[in-house]
Design an enzyme around this catalytic site. Structure first.
Site, PDB file in Angstrom:
ATOM      1  N   ASP B 180       0.826  -1.202   0.000  1.00 20.89           N
ATOM      2  CA  ASP B 180       0.000   0.000   0.000  1.00 20.89           C
ATOM      3  C   ASP B 180       0.867   1.262   0.000  1.00 20.89           C
ATOM      4  OD1 ASP B 180      -2.565   1.327   0.144  1.00 20.89           O
ATOM      5  OD2 ASP B 180      -2.089   1.817   2.221  1.00 20.89           O
ATOM      6  N   LYS B 204       1.896 -15.371  -2.910  1.00 21.35           N
ATOM      7  CA  LYS B 204       2.318 -16.610  -3.586  1.00 21.35           C
ATOM      8  C   LYS B 204       3.277 -17.450  -2.746  1.00 21.35           C
ATOM      9  CE  LYS B 204       1.349 -14.850  -8.158  1.00 21.35           C
ATOM     10  NZ  LYS B 204       0.189 -15.746  -8.244  1.00 21.35           N
ATOM     11  N   ARG B 225     -10.252  10.909 -11.978  1.00 25.50           N
ATOM     12  CA  ARG B 225      -9.642  10.905 -10.643  1.00 25.50           C
ATOM     13  C   ARG B 225      -9.191   9.520 -10.220  1.00 25.50           C
ATOM     14  NH1 ARG B 225     -13.999  12.706  -6.979  1.00 25.50           N
ATOM     15  NH2 ARG B 225     -12.449  12.274  -5.369  1.00 25.50           N
ATOM     16  N   LYS B 226      -9.475   8.512 -11.056  1.00 23.86           N
ATOM     17  CA  LYS B 226      -9.111   7.131 -10.706  1.00 23.86           C
ATOM     18  C   LYS B 226      -7.762   6.733 -11.306  1.00 23.86           C
ATOM     19  CE  LYS B 226     -13.854   5.375 -10.480  1.00 23.86           C
ATOM     20  NZ  LYS B 226     -14.822   4.432 -11.096  1.00 23.86           N
TER      21      LYS B 226
END
Lengths: 259, 259
Positions: B180, B204, B225-226
């Site tokens: 993140d 994995k 905005r994405k």
């Protein structure tokens, strides 16, 4: 179902706990001694600890249940805890203790997964469970409860000031951590020692630092060694949905090395 | 593209940094003073800090770049850092400093997102950036580099002993946190102040505690905005893929309150 669930929970206590949850004393975790429901944290009595066992990795282990109320808990957090402890009185819910402690699994248990136990001993001498590695009140303050009949785990969580992402709000990684820990506990009670294979999170609203939220997780489907789970994070009044998540956990095969 | 990217990076330095990354001194972050590439951590000289500014929230702010080598870094970590610093000499890559510091945004800046600045000041008095809130060597040790031409961010990461999940391995939440943080940095350089809307991670292989891994993130698509991004985590020799992830970040609208 209830009986087998309780059996798994007892087995977890003996084997040392699930991923994301530090090992429990090799004793019934539901005893009043370990789980007093009182407003303070208590050390388990020495006779029940692994610390005196020459087969364990560390002699410094202290089993202090960190899922009990402490002075950093807000009024909301305490009220929720008391509500779930009340629900636990008839056995439908179970409070799940958790620990910061150093690695305490017995060598013969851990050799199942890590053939080079000596190397692991060195690596693990400093290790602490991630969600329990902050000082009181600064990081993850939480308590979990499991309902064996409904196959679901609830986590009440208060995020401290060291978990900041966008100023004033929890970091996405901190939210993901508590989601993974809660789903992991739900998985482990259902199928035993397991690891996260996938995690899909939808962050719907930012969670303010210091606020209390409730994480509701449940088992959706079991396919052999695969376990599909989901959860949501809501405000205490349940009106605000902060996040939703789905995940896949896979039961670990004792014959397979992790590295 | 390169020019606008560098411009955004400079703007970030002035405004206080992206989510997941603490505010930078209001000065060119690529200057040799802030980013010396030497084998030790340095404090930024006082004239460049926000600490003397009466508009800032705290007068105790110390701008210490925690993305520089320290004694806890392994040989692998140092070698990778030096390789990327070398690549940064011709300007194709940029080293991104990061800070643990208390909240330092100027009141007028933060009022854009938090109209009740007084309340925020109280809440933020103890706050620290989550991935930087551990003592040296115990938690997240990392450094990030951005390539403006290719719109991608690389994070070199060494996970300390306080990040444990399954004994001997990183907690899934710790991996999610670094994913993140890396994707967030990549997003913020691309579109400005943004937050994670969704995060999908495929784990994995488990990552051993103390090992060094490389997180490669990139912008896949921009729609208004994405911002759609993806990343993978590999071993230093690139032969082992530990995790893969996709995410959606949304640019924050200054006219919209977060709460």
């Amino acid at each position: 179902m209830l009986r087998s669930c309780v059996s798994r929970l007892r087995m977890l206590a003996v084997l040392g706990g699930p991923p994301g949850v530090a090992p429990l004393p090799a004793k019934d975790p539901w005893s009043p001694r370990v789980n007093p429901g009182a407003g303070r944290r208590e050390r388990a009595a020495k006779p029940g600890c692994v610390s005196g066992d020459p087969r364990s990795f560390s002699s410094e282990v202290i089993h202090m249940d960190l899922s009990l109320p402490n002075p950093s808990w807000s009024e909301d957090m305490r009220l929720l805890f008391d509500q779930f402890m009340k629900k636990s009185e008839d056995g439908s819910w179970k409070h799940l203790p958790s620990y910061k402690s150093k690695f305490t699994q017995r060598t013969e248990d851990i050799k199942i997964y890590f053939p080079d136990a000596k190397l692991m001993k060195e690596k693990l001498s400093q290790a602490q469970l991630f969600p329990r590695s902050f000082e009181e009140g600064l990081g993850f303050e939480y308590a979990m409860f499991h309902n064996c009949v409904e196959d679901r785990t609830v986590c009440i969580f208060q995020g401290g000031p060291y978990l900041q992402g966008v100023p004033g709000f929890l970091h996405g990684g901190a939210i993901a951590t508590m989601i993974d820990a809660t789903l992991g506990m739900c998985a482990i009670v259902a199928i035993g020692f397991a690891m996260t294979a996938s995690l899909n999170i939808s962050f719907k609203r930012p969670i303010p630092l210091g606020s209390v939220v409730v994480i509701n997780s449940q088992v959706d489907k079991v396919e052999g060694r695969k376990l599909f789970l989901s959860c949501n994070i809501r405000s205490v009044d349940e009106k605000t949905v902060y996040s939703e998540a789905t995940s896949l956990f896979v039961k670990l095969d004792p014959k397979t090395r992790l590295t």
